[in-house]
Design a protein around this motif. Structure first.
Motif, PDB file in Angstrom:
ATOM      1  N   GLN A  63       3.264   5.739  -3.446  1.00  0.00           N
ATOM      2  CA  GLN A  63       4.330   6.752  -3.849  1.00  0.00           C
ATOM      3  C   GLN A  63       4.291   7.373  -5.457  1.00  0.00           C
ATOM      4  N   PHE A  64       3.453   6.795  -5.748  1.00  0.00           N
ATOM      5  CA  PHE A  64       3.099   7.056  -7.362  1.00  0.00           C
ATOM      6  C   PHE A  64       1.662   7.535  -7.574  1.00  0.00           C
ATOM      7  N   TRP A  88       0.901  -1.157  -0.093  1.00  0.00           N
ATOM      8  CA  TRP A  88      -0.127   0.032  -0.001  1.00  0.00           C
ATOM      9  C   TRP A  88       0.950   1.223  -0.153  1.00  0.00           C
ATOM     10  N   ASP A  89       1.663   1.187   0.969  1.00  0.00           N
ATOM     11  CA  ASP A  89       2.704   2.576   0.837  1.00  0.00           C
ATOM     12  C   ASP A  89       3.604   2.396  -0.309  1.00  0.00           C
ATOM     13  N   ALA A 113      -1.879   7.103 -15.309  1.00  0.00           N
ATOM     14  CA  ALA A 113      -0.917   8.312 -14.845  1.00  0.00           C
ATOM     15  C   ALA A 113       0.122   7.668 -13.599  1.00  0.00           C
ATOM     16  N   MET A 114      -0.541   6.702 -12.824  1.00  0.00           N
ATOM     17  CA  MET A 114       0.240   5.872 -11.787  1.00  0.00           C
ATOM     18  C   MET A 114       1.545   5.202 -12.308  1.00  0.00           C
ATOM     19  N   VAL A 115       1.151   4.440 -13.599  1.00  0.00           N
ATOM     20  CA  VAL A 115       2.141   3.658 -14.251  1.00  0.00           C
ATOM     21  C   VAL A 115       3.010   4.610 -15.030  1.00  0.00           C
ATOM     22  N   GLU A 116       2.497   5.795 -15.328  1.00  0.00           N
ATOM     23  CA  GLU A 116       3.486   6.788 -16.069  1.00  0.00           C
ATOM     24  C   GLU A 116       4.624   7.242 -15.095  1.00  0.00           C
ATOM     25  N   LYS A 117       4.364   7.409 -13.994  1.00  0.00           N
ATOM     26  CA  LYS A 117       5.247   7.892 -12.926  1.00  0.00           C
ATOM     27  C   LYS A 117       6.402   6.778 -12.830  1.00  0.00           C
TER      28      LYS A 117
END
Ligand code: FAD
Length: 366
Positions: A71-72, A66-67, A196-200
């Motif tokens: 981050q992303f 979860w943590d 967007a999460m995977v982009e990060k």
């Protein structure tokens, strides 16, 4: 020359790329699709993040995972509480006191337990030999007939009587008024969508889209010292031990211009046999959207034929035996790492695939 060629820009590939880059390794990620994210891909339609490959709800009991994902992305407070629609009757899922009240008018856990017990006993099944008997012996006839039978038959494309009992080991039954589908401590949807999460994760990593590894296996392999392969393991070995079977899905997505709120819930399951789809997803409710329009997706289970999108592995004896042969070949590879749902022929939830990628990184790089 890259340190790693990563075949597949899904969660496994993206987590591996992020962690390897952090450790000073160079990575090239390729994907045959025209986007990153693999099956968690979301695209914006009318300001709504649409889950192109089926509804994805992140959930985990593991604080470290979860943590890690936090981050992303920042996650919203979405809690999965699906509704079942059986021929126009609406029930809460998972089976809980709200469901039992609507089904039978019972108002206490004792009454609900008694009702289920009576139905189980009336069915008189001591040793279930198929899925139908197994389900009835667990939850009784009413829940089975209205909420399990049709849905399961559509999902598998076969009569419940012809399906093996082991498919249903347990059925979550709750004697509390709790519609939260998952038992996990952490749950939500990334604000801004999964893409967007995977982009990060892939920030600063070289990514090439629209290329199939198998169209020029040699060329791609020669670009890196090692390969992380997240595609289909049987295809990697030219299907020499046979084709691994999957169940597939078809998604039919519609923008409703004049409707702001179509079904009042993100997920509605259609549990009768006659309705050809299993679910309707209304994407805006994953993110508490207030747009004037809405986007819905009907999900149709389908037979899988080579070339179709592979969604769910069919983990029966035949396929397990075939997979074990490929696994043996994979274990002999020195410069190829196999990971993710397709290369390990396993149904993984997102938190599991992230955990598996992190474990691979530790084995490989720490
Ligand atoms: P993928 O996301 O499939 O990524 C593999 C990538 O490799 C793909 O992008 C593919 O295009 C690429 N690739 C394959 N072969 C090649 C090739 N030859 N050349 C180049 N590229 C290639 N999990 C949850 O936690 N919650 C949910 O609610 C949830 N709902 C789901 C609903 C559905 C309908 C499905 C099918 C799955 C769901 N999941 C859910 C599981 C989730 O989708 C997976 O855990 C996750 O996507 C697996 O990531 P992956 O990287 O292993 O695979």
């Amino acid at each position: 020359m890259y340190d790693y060629l990563i075949v597949g820009a899904g969660l496994f590939g993206a987590v591996f790329a992020y962690e390897a880059s952090k450790r000073g390794k160079t990575c090239l990620v390729i994907d045959k699709r025209d986007h990153i994210g693999g099956n968690v891909y979301t695209e914006e339609v009318e300001g709504i993040n649409v889950h192109r490959y089926g509804a994805h709800i992140f959930h985990t009991n593991n604080k470290k995972i979860w943590d890690y994902v936090n981050q992303f992305a920042t996650f919203n407070r979405y809690t999965n509480a699906p509704i079942a629609n059986y021929k126009g009757e609406l029930y809460n899922l998972p089976f809980n006191m709200n469901t039992f009240y609507t089904l039978w008018g019972v108002t206490s856990p004792q009454e609900a337990q008694q009702k289920i017990k009576e139905q189980r006993e009336a069915a008189g099944i001591s040793k279930p030999t198929n899925l139908e008997e197994q389900a009835i012996s667990l939850v009784g006839t009413d829940i089975y007939q209205k909420l399990i039978k049709g849905y399961t038959e559509k999902q598998w494309g076969r009569a419940a009587k012809d399906l093996p009992a082991f498919i249903i080991k347990r059925l979550p039954v709750r004697f509390t008024f709790d519609n939260n589908y998952f038992n996990d401590r952490y749950q939500g949807i990334p604000i801004g969508g999964y893409t967007a999460m995977v982009e990060k994760m892939l920030e600063g990593v070289d990514v090439t889209l629209n290329v199939d590894f198998f169209e020029d296996k040699e060329k791609w392999s020669n670009l890196a010292n090692k390969i992380v392969f997240t595609g289909m393991i049987d295809q990697y070995y030219d299907y020499q031990h046979g084709v691994l079977a999957y169940r597939s899905l078809q998604f039919d997505t519609t923008v409703l211009d004049d409707v702001a709120n179509y079904q009042g819930n993100a997920v509605v399951n259609y549990t009768d046999r006659e309705t050809p789809y299993t679910r309707i997803i209304e994407h805006k409710h994953f993110e508490f959207g207030t747009q004037d329009k809405t986007v819905i997706t009907k999900e149709y289970p389908s037979e899988w034929h080579p070339g179709d999108e592979p969604y769910y592995p069919v983990n029966d004896k035949r396929n397990e035996a075939i997979y074990q042969k490929y696994k043996q070949l994979a274990e002999q590879e020195v410069n190829v790492i196999f990971g993710g749902r397709l290369a390990t022929y396993k149904y993984y939830d997102m938190h599991q695939v992230i955990g598996a990628a992190l474990a691979t990184v530790t084995r490989e790089l720490d």
